[in-house]
Design a protein around this motif. Structure first.
Motif, PDB file in Angstrom:
ATOM      1  N   GLN A   1       0.828  -1.204   0.000  1.00 54.82           N
ATOM      2  CA  GLN A   1       0.000   0.000   0.000  1.00 54.82           C
ATOM      3  C   GLN A   1       0.866   1.259   0.000  1.00 54.82           C
ATOM      4  O   GLN A   1       0.551   2.242  -0.669  1.00 54.82           O
ATOM      5  CB  GLN A   1      -0.934  -0.015   1.212  1.00 54.82           C
ATOM      6  CG  GLN A   1      -2.039  -1.038   1.133  1.00 54.82           C
ATOM      7  CD  GLN A   1      -2.985  -0.956   2.311  1.00 54.82           C
ATOM      8  OE1 GLN A   1      -2.688  -0.323   3.334  1.00 54.82           O
ATOM      9  NE2 GLN A   1      -4.146  -1.609   2.189  1.00 54.82           N
ATOM     10  N   GLN A   2       1.968   1.231   0.747  1.00 50.34           N
ATOM     11  CA  GLN A   2       2.855   2.391   0.812  1.00 50.34           C
ATOM     12  C   GLN A   2       3.505   2.664  -0.545  1.00 50.34           C
ATOM     13  O   GLN A   2       3.596   3.820  -0.978  1.00 50.34           O
ATOM     14  CB  GLN A   2       3.941   2.152   1.870  1.00 50.34           C
ATOM     15  CG  GLN A   2       4.895   3.317   2.064  1.00 50.34           C
ATOM     16  CD  GLN A   2       4.184   4.576   2.557  1.00 50.34           C
ATOM     17  OE1 GLN A   2       3.283   4.507   3.392  1.00 50.34           O
ATOM     18  NE2 GLN A   2       4.581   5.742   2.031  1.00 50.34           N
ATOM     19  N   ALA A   3       3.931   1.587  -1.233  1.00 53.18           N
ATOM     20  CA  ALA A   3       4.580   1.769  -2.538  1.00 53.18           C
ATOM     21  C   ALA A   3       3.603   2.349  -3.551  1.00 53.18           C
ATOM     22  O   ALA A   3       3.964   3.240  -4.342  1.00 53.18           O
ATOM     23  CB  ALA A   3       5.136   0.437  -3.028  1.00 53.18           C
ATOM     24  N   LEU A   4       2.369   1.878  -3.540  1.00 51.87           N
ATOM     25  CA  LEU A   4       1.371   2.414  -4.468  1.00 51.87           C
ATOM     26  C   LEU A   4       1.051   3.863  -4.118  1.00 51.87           C
ATOM     27  O   LEU A   4       0.887   4.717  -5.010  1.00 51.87           O
ATOM     28  CB  LEU A   4       0.104   1.558  -4.429  1.00 51.87           C
ATOM     29  CG  LEU A   4      -1.053   2.036  -5.311  1.00 51.87           C
ATOM     30  CD1 LEU A   4      -0.650   2.091  -6.788  1.00 51.87           C
ATOM     31  CD2 LEU A   4      -2.272   1.119  -5.154  1.00 51.87           C
ATOM     32  N   ALA A   5       0.959   4.154  -2.810  1.00 53.17           N
ATOM     33  CA  ALA A   5       0.660   5.518  -2.379  1.00 53.17           C
ATOM     34  C   ALA A   5       1.727   6.487  -2.867  1.00 53.17           C
ATOM     35  O   ALA A   5       1.437   7.617  -3.282  1.00 53.17           O
ATOM     36  CB  ALA A   5       0.542   5.568  -0.854  1.00 53.17           C
TER      37      ALA A   5
ATOM     38  N   ARG B   1      -0.710   6.474   2.557  1.00 57.61           N
ATOM     39  CA  ARG B   1      -1.008   5.046   2.641  1.00 57.61           C
ATOM     40  C   ARG B   1      -2.403   4.821   3.186  1.00 57.61           C
ATOM     41  O   ARG B   1      -3.087   3.871   2.810  1.00 57.61           O
ATOM     42  CB  ARG B   1       0.027   4.350   3.531  1.00 57.61           C
ATOM     43  CG  ARG B   1      -0.097   2.818   3.527  1.00 57.61           C
ATOM     44  CD  ARG B   1       0.540   2.202   4.735  1.00 57.61           C
ATOM     45  NE  ARG B   1      -0.159   2.592   5.952  1.00 57.61           N
ATOM     46  CZ  ARG B   1      -1.300   2.028   6.376  1.00 57.61           C
ATOM     47  NH1 ARG B   1      -1.892   1.086   5.660  1.00 57.61           N
ATOM     48  NH2 ARG B   1      -1.862   2.440   7.498  1.00 57.61           N
ATOM     49  N   GLN B   2      -2.847   5.704   4.063  1.00 57.04           N
ATOM     50  CA  GLN B   2      -4.184   5.578   4.642  1.00 57.04           C
ATOM     51  C   GLN B   2      -5.259   5.716   3.567  1.00 57.04           C
ATOM     52  O   GLN B   2      -6.302   5.051   3.630  1.00 57.04           O
ATOM     53  CB  GLN B   2      -4.384   6.633   5.731  1.00 57.04           C
ATOM     54  CG  GLN B   2      -5.669   6.461   6.532  1.00 57.04           C
ATOM     55  CD  GLN B   2      -5.720   5.140   7.278  1.00 57.04           C
ATOM     56  OE1 GLN B   2      -4.715   4.678   7.834  1.00 57.04           O
ATOM     57  NE2 GLN B   2      -6.881   4.516   7.298  1.00 57.04           N
ATOM     58  N   SER B   3      -5.015   6.555   2.562  1.00 56.27           N
ATOM     59  CA  SER B   3      -5.986   6.703   1.474  1.00 56.27           C
ATOM     60  C   SER B   3      -6.130   5.389   0.708  1.00 56.27           C
ATOM     61  O   SER B   3      -7.248   4.963   0.382  1.00 56.27           O
ATOM     62  CB  SER B   3      -5.558   7.826   0.526  1.00 56.27           C
ATOM     63  OG  SER B   3      -5.543   9.073   1.176  1.00 56.27           O
TER      64      SER B   3
END
Length: 233
Positions: free
Chosen positions: A19-23, A30-32
Motif C-alpha cells: 500500500q505504501q509503494a502504491l501511495a 497510505r491511509q488513502s
C-alpha cells in the motif's frame, strides 16, 4: 464501491506492490489506499486513471475486474480438429461416390445385377451429404461463433436432425426394392423421390452439428452476476 475496493487490492497484489509503494506512486497517503481497499471511500476518475497507470492495468479492470480470456479464440484449435474429423470421412465418402458408385453402375451392364448399385448408392449418398454439410458447418464455426448455449434448443436440434436423417434413410433405402402394392400408391413415389435427392440429408447434418455445437456458460467474474444460466431439464 465494494467492487472497486476488491479489484484495487487484487491489482495491487498482482503487481507486487505494498500500500505504501502504491501511495508513493500516485502521491497520496497510505491511509488513502487503505480506505479505498476497505471501501471506506472511493477514488475519483482522475485518481483511478493514475492508479491504473501505476499498476499498468486498464481502468475498466479496476472498475469491473479482470476481463476473462476470449474463450472463442482459445477454443479455435478444437473447432479446427472437429472440422477435420468431419471432413476426412466426408472425403472418403466423396471418393466412393465419385469412383465406386459409377463403377458399380457400369457393372450392371455386365452382370445385369442392379441391387449392389442401388444398395451402395442408398448407403453412401445419405452419409456423404450429411457428413459434408456438417463439415461445412464446422468450417464456418472456426471463424463465426454460432454456438448454442440453451440445452433445450440443442436437444431439440439433435432430436430433429436424428429423426429426420433416420426417417429419410429408412424410407429412401428400400425405395428401389419395394413393390408398388406394398404401401399406398403414393408411398413408393415418395420414397423414390428421397432416394433420388440425397442432398436432403444435408439438412439433418447441419441440424445435428448445430445441436452438438455447444456454447459454454459465461465465465463467472467477481462482482458480476451471470445472466446466462443453463436451463434445467
Amino acid at each position: 464501491m465494494a467492487n472497486i475496493a476488491r479489484n484495487l487490492r487484487k491489482c495491487r497484489e498482482d503487481a507486487g506492490l505494498s500500500q505504501q509503494a502504491l501511495a508513493e506512486r500516485v502521491i497520496v497517503t497510505r491511509q488513502s489506499i487503505s480506505n479505498w481497499e476497505r471501501g471506506v471511500s472511493q477514488p475519483d476518475l482522475d485518481m483511478l486513471a493514475s492508479i491504473a497507470s501505476a499498476l499498468q492495468v486498464d481502468v475498466t479492470e479496476l472498475l469491473y475486474g479482470k476481463r476473462p480470456p476470449d474463450e472463442f479464440l482459445l477454443s479455435r484449435p478444437m473447432r479446427v480438429r472437429t472440422a477435420l474429423l468431419l471432413g476426412i470421412p466426408g472425403l472418403i465418402l466423396l471418393l466412393l461416390a465419385v469412383f465406386y458408385v459409377p463403377w458399380l453402375r457400369e457393372q450392371v451392364k455386365i452382370t445385369y445385377r442392379v441391387d449392389p448399385y442401388y444398395l451402395a448408392r442408398g448407403l453412401i449418398y445419405p452419409f456423404l451429404f450429411g457428413t459434408l454439410s456438417a463439415a461445412f458447418a464446422a468450417m464456418l464455426a472456426i471463424f463465426s461463433d454460432f454456438r448454442i448455449r440453451s440445452i433445450r434448443l440443442r436437444r431439440w436440434l439433435l432430436w430433429c436432425g436424428g429423426v429426420l436423417f433416420a426417417g429419410m434413410f429408412f424410407i429412401a433405402l428400400p425405395a428401389r426394392f419395394l413393390p408398388t402394392t406394398f404401401l399406398w400408391d403414393w408411398m413408393p413415389a415418395f420414397c423414390l423421390w428421397i432416394y433420388e435427392n440425397p442432398a436432403l440429408f444435408g439438412i439433418s447434418g447441419i441440424l445435428l452439428f448445430c445441436g452438438c455445437n455447444r456454447k459454454p456458460p459465461e465465465p463467472y467474474r467477481e462482482g458480476t452476476v451471470n445472466s446466462e444460466e443453463e436451463e434445467t431439464t
